[in-house]
Motif scaffolding. Structure first.
Motif, PDB file in Angstrom:
ATOM      1  N   UNK B 430       0.871  -1.181   0.000  1.00  0.00           N
ATOM      2  CA  UNK B 430       0.000   0.000   0.000  1.00  0.00           C
ATOM      3  C   UNK B 430       0.903   1.225   0.000  1.00  0.00           C
ATOM      4  N   UNK B 431       0.433   2.271  -0.691  1.00  0.00           N
ATOM      5  CA  UNK B 431       1.240   3.490  -0.745  1.00  0.00           C
ATOM      6  C   UNK B 431       0.687   4.451   0.302  1.00  0.00           C
ATOM      7  N   UNK B 432       1.347   4.501   1.428  1.00  0.00           N
ATOM      8  CA  UNK B 432       0.798   5.278   2.540  1.00  0.00           C
ATOM      9  C   UNK B 432       1.897   6.039   3.264  1.00  0.00           C
ATOM     10  N   UNK B 433       1.437   6.979   4.075  1.00  0.00           N
ATOM     11  CA  UNK B 433       2.344   7.628   4.995  1.00  0.00           C
ATOM     12  C   UNK B 433       2.371   6.776   6.257  1.00  0.00           C
ATOM     13  N   UNK B 434       3.521   6.248   6.553  1.00  0.00           N
ATOM     14  CA  UNK B 434       3.664   5.270   7.629  1.00  0.00           C
ATOM     15  C   UNK B 434       3.158   5.824   8.967  1.00  0.00           C
ATOM     16  N   UNK B 435       3.610   7.029   9.275  1.00  0.00           N
ATOM     17  CA  UNK B 435       3.270   7.593  10.579  1.00  0.00           C
ATOM     18  C   UNK B 435       1.767   7.850  10.684  1.00  0.00           C
ATOM     19  N   UNK B 436       1.195   8.335   9.575  1.00  0.00           N
ATOM     20  CA  UNK B 436      -0.243   8.637   9.607  1.00  0.00           C
ATOM     21  C   UNK B 436      -1.068   7.378   9.837  1.00  0.00           C
ATOM     22  N   UNK B 437      -0.726   6.313   9.112  1.00  0.00           N
ATOM     23  CA  UNK B 437      -1.500   5.074   9.256  1.00  0.00           C
ATOM     24  C   UNK B 437      -1.275   4.495  10.651  1.00  0.00           C
ATOM     25  N   UNK B 438      -0.063   4.628  11.116  1.00  0.00           N
ATOM     26  CA  UNK B 438       0.237   4.186  12.473  1.00  0.00           C
ATOM     27  C   UNK B 438      -0.649   4.936  13.460  1.00  0.00           C
ATOM     28  N   UNK B 439      -0.806   6.220  13.194  1.00  0.00           N
ATOM     29  CA  UNK B 439      -1.638   7.041  14.071  1.00  0.00           C
ATOM     30  C   UNK B 439      -3.085   6.545  14.057  1.00  0.00           C
ATOM     31  N   UNK B 440      -3.565   6.163  12.871  1.00  0.00           N
ATOM     32  CA  UNK B 440      -4.927   5.636  12.770  1.00  0.00           C
ATOM     33  C   UNK B 440      -5.064   4.392  13.639  1.00  0.00           C
TER      34      UNK B 440
END
Lengths: 205, 544
Positions: B430-440
């Motif tokens: 998946x093409x994601x921002x690691x920190x943002x998804x982690x935050x979710x």
């Protein structure tokens, strides 16, 4: 008077300043810290400083960028690391235009600041080395007589001895003698090395 | 004969009147053995005569076409006599005196040898003329004919007048109906009775498209028409009716209400009502009104309200963003010192070989790891105020989830909740921002922990499950907690919270992040207990 390589730290926040000093000292390097850019400038004027400067961007009084610009005007070659809360584009551009500066978002990763300091010190060392070397070459050049200097210029310009003799109105033998003298005084083994030395001496002029 | 004519005319309807008139003229003509009989009507204030009906004997030329515009200026003598209600009887047109030369020549040009004109009166006013001609020979008009014709004239005039009135009435009715039917609004007439019950007595065709019922259906509903109205709007309608019954004629009363459309659902109407008829006691009996479909307008207004709310929300978020950025900066400064001190301490500790120092060295590493995480959060928070600065790269999402679980595990253990990673998606780019998804994931896990009741001894459980489907990576966070309070509560909206000291930001941020990534987030209660939060992330097409 020249100091040992030192990391100079300028920050109006005492905790931050002391913490940078603690980090640098723990790595075995000396530090000297100043609570303002003005105080650092006063110190700078009195000494030939070696090392690098770590300064906060936003401070009471002179800003980190102001400090860097002032140093640049004074002919300083001290590498500067400007720490920002976050790099605002216009400021970054202004700083980069001045050269010799690293803009660094205040790092929260353990190695970032130390890496930046190491790079700055290495840069400073390289500059110092190159300056030392060009100074040495210049001293060698100064030992040449004016007639030897003429021969050197023509050799570097790629002229054969016969042409040089004709141009200077001297015998081929005289040219050969002076040429040998040039190679000896310049401590060069080949024409190529001679050319490189001349270029190196000109680089830092 | 007169009775016959009279009866025929009285019983004829407006569309039969022309035929009846023609028949009456024929009867008269044949009876009198004359050549031609015409009915002419006065127009334009007695200044013009126009022939409307004509009967002719065999071989007699028609004159009706040339008698369409006979002007007083051309025949002053004739007009003067007739408009004064006087008879004109000319036994022999050749014997007309010279001062009547124009009339004489005109008669003779058309071979009229003998002629007679009887004015027709209605309520003492001359309205037309019965004109009789004999061609070729003079004729002495007998007195009884003259008298009889006067009577016939009156009968004809009456019949024609009645026809005119009826035509006018029917025309005005058609006119009103044409206006009504061409209106884009519903137009109706309502009859009101003593008990304020009402029924529709007229409604135009527009009702079919607006209500879905035909006018006939509406009329047949009788008093039940009230059942089409939204129950919530009935009190308002009764109030308006009470105003209406005591209203003056022509007073306008606006009422807005919803009407059930035949397709189901209600449509909003703005009605404008005017008292049309009172009874003799001054009681309102009829109300005429128009209804305009304002459903779309109502919807637009509703949308506007929502938009306004959204704007206010965005403004709040903007202010919040600035505040957050400010706070992030303030926290960033000491955090920076913490990182430097911790690293310095670690450097020193590395030079000491003592087993007592060993754990401290580890702790400094923990300090540095935590600080680095806090630093990342601060960077993100700063970005909260100004968008951008988010790095989306192809990531292994399971790794992100494992990291997130590791971050929350400490808090989970303290609350005696076990977080399990049950089943993972495996290879799923998946093409994601690691920190943002982690935050979710951290937010969802934190919510799951908060929802799990604290009971001593029994360990709570939160299960994270990820799977990789055709186009999406799916993460479920399943808890065994108190569940969601109500399906209606818009938990993903900012400032909506079920926690005592919640800000209502966590899920709103999750939603923003997930949707920014092109994914979706949803929540539902589990069949037994607790709730499941699910979010999806689109799988990177060009996974590098």
């Amino acid at each position: 008077m020249t100091t040992d390589p030192t990391v100079f730290v300028v920050d109006d926040d005492e905790e931050a300043r002391v913490s940078v000093c603690a980090l640098v000292r723990s790595m075995g390097l000396p530090t000297k810290d100043f609570p303002s850019g003005e105080e650092f400038l006063a110190f700078y004027a009195a000494y030939d400083l070696r090392g690098c400067l770590v300064t906060d961007l936003r401070m009471l009084g002179m800003s980190g960028i102001d400090l860097q610009e002032k140093l640049s005007e004074m002919g300083s070659e001290l590498p500067v690391i400007v720490l920002t809360a976050f790099a605002r584009t216009p400021l970054t551009v202004r700083a980069m235009r001045n050269g010799a500066v690293t803009m660094l978002d205040k790092p929260y990763h353990e190695d970032d600041l130390w890496d930046a300091i190491c790079k700055a010190l290495a840069l400073e060392e390289a500059r110092r080395e190159s300056r030392r070397r060009s100074e040495e070459i210049r001293q060698r050049l100064e030992r040449l007589s004016p007639s030897e200097q003429q021969v050197l210029d023509l050799v570097v310009a790629g002229k054969p001895n016969k042409v040089i003799a004709k141009r200077l109105g001297v015998s081929l033998r005289t040219v050969e003698n002076r040429r040998r003298e040039v190679f000896t005084k310049m401590n060069a083994q080949s024409v190529a090395e001679l050319v490189r030395l001349v270029i190196e001496s000109e680089r830092t002029d | 004969m007169i009775t016959e004519i009279s009866a025929s005319l009285v019983t004829s309807t407006p569309d039969q009147i022309d035929a009846s008139t023609n028949r009456a003229l024929a009867t008269l003509g044949q009876y009198l053995s004359i050549d031609r009989i015409q009915l002419l009507m006065f127009l334009n204030d007695l200044t013009m005569l126009r022939c409307t009906h004509e009967w002719i004997a065999d071989d007699v030329p028609r004159a009706i076409d040339r008698l369409q515009t006979q002007r007083r200026d051309d025949y002053p003598w004739i007009f003067q006599r007739l408009s004064a209600g006087e008879l004109i009887v000319i036994p022999d047109t050749r014997e007309l005196p010279d001062e009547m030369a124009p009339e004489r020549d005109d008669f003779l040009d058309h071979a009229i040898r003998s002629t007679m004109a009887v004015p027709m009166c209605l309520a003492g006013r001359v309205v037309g003329v019965l004109w009789l001609d004999r061609l070729n020979e003079p004729f002495d008009w007998p007195d009884e004919i003259i008298r009889g014709l006067k009577l016939v004239g009156e009968i004809l005039a009456n019949g024609l007048e009645r026809m005119r009135a009826e035509r006018a009435l029917s025309e005005s009715r058609q006119f009103a109906e044409a206006i009504s039917e061409s209106s884009p609004n519903v137009i109706y007439v309502i009859d009101v009775d003593d008990s304020l019950d009402f029924r529709v007595s007229y409604i135009n065709r527009q009702v079919t498209s607006d209500f879905g019922h035909t006018p006939e259906e509406m009329l047949s509903l009788g008093n039940d028409v009230i059942q089409l109205i939204h129950p919530e709007d009935l009190p308002q309608i009764h109030k308006s009716l009470q105003v209406a019954v005591s209203a003056e004629k022509d007073q306008v009363i606006d009422v807005e209400f919803r009407v059930a459309h035949i397709d189901g659902g209600y449509r909003s109407f703005l009605t404008r009502n005017r008292v049309f008829r009172h009874d003799t006691n001054g009681f309102v009996r009829q109300i005429i009104g128009t209804a305009q479909d304002i459903t779309d307008r109502s919807k637009a207004e509703e949308a506007l309200h929502q938009h306004r709310d959204h704007l206010a929300h965005v403004a709040r978020l903007g202010a919040l963003g600035e505040m957050v950025a400010g706070v992030a900066h303030e926290i960033g400064q000491p955090l920076y010192s913490i990182v430097n001190f911790a690293k310095a301490s670690q450097n020193i500790l590395l030079t000491i070989s003592d087993e007592n120092v060993e754990p401290v060295r580890n702790w400094t590493q923990h300090i540095l790891t935590s600080a680095a995480r806090a630093g990342e959060i601060i960077h993100r928070l700063r970005d909260f105020g100004r968008r951008g600065g988010i790095k989306r790269i192809v990531n292994d999402p399971d790794a992100i989830i494992r990291e997130a679980i590791a971050l929350v595990n400490f808090a989970a253990r303290r609350q005696q909740v076990k977080i399990e990673l049950a089943g993972t998606a495996g290879e799923c780019p998946v093409k994601v921002d690691r920190v943002q998804i982690q935050q979710v994931v951290v937010n969802l896990l934190q919510n799951a922990l908060d929802a799990t009741p604290r009971c001593d001894g029994n360990e709570g459980r939160v299960v994270v499950h990820s799977s990789c489907q055709e186009v999406a990576y799916i993460v479920d966070v399943v808890d065994e907690g108190i569940g969601l309070p109500s399906a209606d509560l818009q938990i993903f909206q900012a400032f909506v919270t079920t926690k005592h000291h919640g800000l209502g930001m966590g899920l709103a941020i999750c939603k923003t992040i997930v949707e920014d990534h092109g994914g979706r987030i949803s929540a539902a209660n589990n069949a037994d207990r607790g709730a499941t939060f699910r979010f999806t992330l689109p799988i990177a097409k060009d996974s590098v």
